[in-house]
Write an enzyme that holds these catalytic residues in place. Structure first.
Site, PDB file in Angstrom:
ATOM      1  N   HIS A  79       1.899   4.903  -2.665  1.00  0.00           N
ATOM      2  CA  HIS A  79       2.074   6.325  -2.357  1.00  0.00           C
ATOM      3  C   HIS A  79       3.491   6.783  -2.684  1.00  0.00           C
ATOM      4  O   HIS A  79       3.697   7.843  -3.290  1.00  0.00           O
ATOM      5  CB  HIS A  79       1.803   6.571  -0.866  1.00  0.00           C
ATOM      6  CG  HIS A  79       0.378   6.403  -0.459  1.00  0.00           C
ATOM      7  ND1 HIS A  79      -0.677   6.945  -1.153  1.00  0.00           N
ATOM      8  CD2 HIS A  79      -0.174   5.748   0.616  1.00  0.00           C
ATOM      9  CE1 HIS A  79      -1.808   6.648  -0.542  1.00  0.00           C
ATOM     10  NE2 HIS A  79      -1.532   5.915   0.534  1.00  0.00           N
ATOM     11  N   HIS A 115       0.836  -1.207   0.000  1.00  0.00           N
ATOM     12  CA  HIS A 115       0.000   0.000   0.000  1.00  0.00           C
ATOM     13  C   HIS A 115       0.869   1.255   0.000  1.00  0.00           C
ATOM     14  O   HIS A 115       0.676   2.158  -0.830  1.00  0.00           O
ATOM     15  CB  HIS A 115      -0.900  -0.026   1.245  1.00  0.00           C
ATOM     16  CG  HIS A 115      -1.711   1.215   1.451  1.00  0.00           C
ATOM     17  ND1 HIS A 115      -3.050   1.277   1.184  1.00  0.00           N
ATOM     18  CD2 HIS A 115      -1.363   2.458   1.905  1.00  0.00           C
ATOM     19  CE1 HIS A 115      -3.501   2.492   1.460  1.00  0.00           C
ATOM     20  NE2 HIS A 115      -2.492   3.228   1.915  1.00  0.00           N
ATOM     21  N   GLU A 116       1.818   1.311   0.928  1.00  0.00           N
ATOM     22  CA  GLU A 116       2.666   2.503   1.036  1.00  0.00           C
ATOM     23  C   GLU A 116       3.582   2.655  -0.172  1.00  0.00           C
ATOM     24  O   GLU A 116       3.968   3.780  -0.515  1.00  0.00           O
ATOM     25  CB  GLU A 116       3.490   2.444   2.325  1.00  0.00           C
ATOM     26  CG  GLU A 116       2.662   2.451   3.599  1.00  0.00           C
ATOM     27  CD  GLU A 116       1.717   3.636   3.702  1.00  0.00           C
ATOM     28  OE1 GLU A 116       2.034   4.703   3.141  1.00  0.00           O
ATOM     29  OE2 GLU A 116       0.655   3.486   4.335  1.00  0.00           O
TER      30      GLU A 116
END
Length: 434
Positions: free
Chosen positions: A28, A24-25
Site C-alpha cells: 500500500h 502487506h502494508e
C-alpha cells in the site's frame, strides 16, 4: 527442552507474522507514494506505539499488538456534497459516515488538496488497495516454491511399502484374505517390500500418480514391471487384476467414499519427501488456491461445528477455521516434533505461506473495511463515470465510499465476533497436528 522448543516455534511464527503484515502494508505504502498520495503513518500492529521514527513526511512504527497493521492516507473519502466537513449528526448511522469522513481529513495541510486518495483516478486507487493483498500473494508463492522445490513434500512414492497377499476390493474395508480371494498380481509376480518401480509397461514411473494411472488403465493386461532391488534392476511380469478401487479427482487425490472399477496391482506405496519441479509446484499451488477458495466459501457452514467445539463437547475438525493463536500453537508443536530440522523448517514455511494466501483471499472480499471493499468502490465509480460519458450525462463525481461505513461497521462487528469464537476454540479445543 520440549517447552523451550514449543516457545521457540511460537516466536518464529510471531516474527513471520510481523514480516507478513509489514510486507502487506509496504505494498500500500509504495504504490500510494508512487501516485503522490501523502501517507502520514505506516504502522505494524495496533494499540500503543512501541517504537516509531519519522522519515520525510511519514512516521514508521511498531505497535504493541501484532494482529494487523495499517497505513494512513490523506483523503480516503471525499468531502460531503457541500464540499466541507459538517458537524457530527445525532443519527448513529449518519454519525458513522461523518466520523469516517472527518478521519480522512485529519492532518490536512496546505498543498494536500491535490494529494488526497479520493482525487486519484479509480485505476490508481485500485492499484493502491490491491497492492497490499498482492504482496501477500507474492510472498505465499515464494514460500510455497521454496518448500516444494527446495525441501520437498511428503507424498506417496513408487517404492513398495508392503505387498497385498490377495485381491480385496477397497470398498470392503477389510485387511484379511478369504480362501476364495485370488492372489494379488504383485504377490504372484514376486514383488517385494522396498522394491522401487522404475518402469511400468515400458513407461518410466518417476512419481506415484503416473504409476497409479498406468495401473488403473491396464486391467486384464500382462505387463512388464521394472523394479530396482538391492541396487540392481530386474523385470517382473504381472497380470493386472480388475478391482473396485478408490476414485481419484483431477488433482490425483482420492475421493472419500467413492469407488470405480479399474486395474489393480496389489501393493501399498511408501511415503517419502519428494522435491517437485516448477511445473509440479505450479499445479500443486493452483490446487491449493482452489481448496482455499472453497474453504472460504464454506466458512459460514463451519460455524456451528466450531461453536460446538468451543462451548460444547464436539470434536475440533482438522479443517476447522483456525486463527493466529491456533497457528502459533501448531508452529509450537512443529518445533517439538522428532523429525529432521529441515522438515521442521519446511513445515514452518508452509504454515506461513498458507497464512499469507489466506490474507490475500480474505482481503480481496468486496466488503468494507477490507481492501476489496475499497477496490469495489473504485470500480463502481469508474463504471458510473464511463456510463455517464457514453450517455453524455454530467460526470457523477467520486463515489462516496463513506456512505457505506455503516455496512462496514456491521461487517467489522461480524468479523470480530467470528475472530473471538475462533480464538476461544483455539484455546480450549485447538487443532492439533499428528
Amino acid at each position: 527442552m520440549t517447552t523451550l522448543m514449543f516457545i521457540l516455534g511460537i516466536v518464529v511464527f510471531a516474527v513471520g507474522l510481523l514480516v507478513s503484515i509489514a510486507w502487506h502494508e509496504l505494498g500500500h505504502l509504495s504504490t500510494a507514494k508512487l501516485f503522490g498520495i501523502r501517507v502520514p503513518q505506516y504502522m505494524v500492529g495496533f494499540g500503543p506505539t512501541v517504537w516509531s521514527r519519522k522519515k520525510g513526511e511519514t512516521e514508521y512504527g511498531i505497535k504493541a499488538i501484532p494482529l494487523g497493521g495499517y497505513i494512513r492516507m490523506i483523503g480516503m473519502f471525499p468531502p460531503d456534497d457541500s464540499g466541507r466537513i459538517t458537524a457530527r449528526s445525532t443519527s448513529p448511522w449518519r454519525g458513522m459516515i461523518e466520523d469516517a469522513r472527518s478521519a480522512a481529513f485529519e492532518e490536512l495541510r496546505p498543498g494536500d488538496e491535490t494529494r488526497m486518495f479520493y482525487t486519484r483516478k479509480p485505476w490508481k486507487r485500485v492499484i493502491v488497495m490491491f497492492a497490499g493483498p498482492f504482496m501477500n500473494l507474492v510472498l505465499a508463492i515464494g514460500l510455497f516454491l521454496t518448500v516444494l522445490m527446495g525441501f520437498g513434500i511428503q507424498q506417496q512414492t513408487t517404492t513398495v511399502a508392503s505387498v497385498s497377499p490377495c485381491v480385496i476390493a477397497q470398498s470392503e474395508h477389510r485387511d484379511s484374505c478369504k480362501k476364495s480371494d485370488p492372489a494379488s498380481p504383485a504377490e504372484a509376480a514376486g514383488m517385494k517390500k522396498r522394491d522401487k518401480i522404475v518402469a511400468f509397461d515400458g513407461k518410466p514411473t518417476r512419481d506415484w500418480n503416473t504409476l497409479s494411472d498406468l495401473i488403473r488403465v491396464s486391467a486384464g493386461k500382462t505387463v512388464p514391471i521394472v523394479v530396482e532391488r538391492d541396487g540392481k534392476q530386474l523385470t517382473l511380469h504381472a497380470k493386472i487384476a480388475t478391482n473396485m478401487v478408490a476414485k481419484k479427482d483431477s488433482g490425483g487425490g482420492y475421493v472419500e467414499g467413492r469407488y470405480v472399477k479399474a486395474g489393480f496391482l496389489g501393493f501399498s506405496a511408501a511415503t517419502g519427501v519428494v522435491k517437485q519441479d516448477f511445473g509440479e509446484s505450479v499445479t500443486w499451488m493452483t490446487d491449493r488456491v482452489g481448496d482455499a477458495v472453497d474453504s472460504l466459501v464454506a466458512l459460514p457452514g463451519k460455524i456451528p461445528a466450531l461453536w460446538d467445539a468451543a462451548f460444547g463437547d464436539g470434536p475440533r475438525e482438522p479443517d476447522s477455521p483456525m486463527g493466529i493463536v491456533g497457528a502459533a500453537r501448531v508452529t509450537g508443536e512443529i518445533a517439538t516434533l522428532d523429525i529432521p530440522a529441515s522438515q521442521q523448517l519446511a513445515m514452518f514455511v508452509f504454515v506461513l505461506a498458507g497464512f499469507n494466501l489466506s490474507l490475500f483471499l480474505f482481503n480481496m472480499l468486496p466488503l468494507l473495511p477490507l481492501d476489496g471493499g475499497h477496490i469495489a468502490g473504485a470500480l463502481w465509480e469508474s463504471l458510473r463515470r464511463n456510463v455517464a460519458r457514453v450517455l453524455r450525462r454530467p460526470d457523477p463525481g467520486p463515489f462516496d465510499v463513506a456512505k457505506l461505513m455503516p455496512v462496514a461497521y456491521v461487517v467489522a462487528g461480524i468479523f470480530v465476533c467470528f475472530t473471538v469464537l475462533v480464538l476461544i476454540a483455539d484455546v480450549v479445543n485447538p487443532v492439533k497436528i499428528s
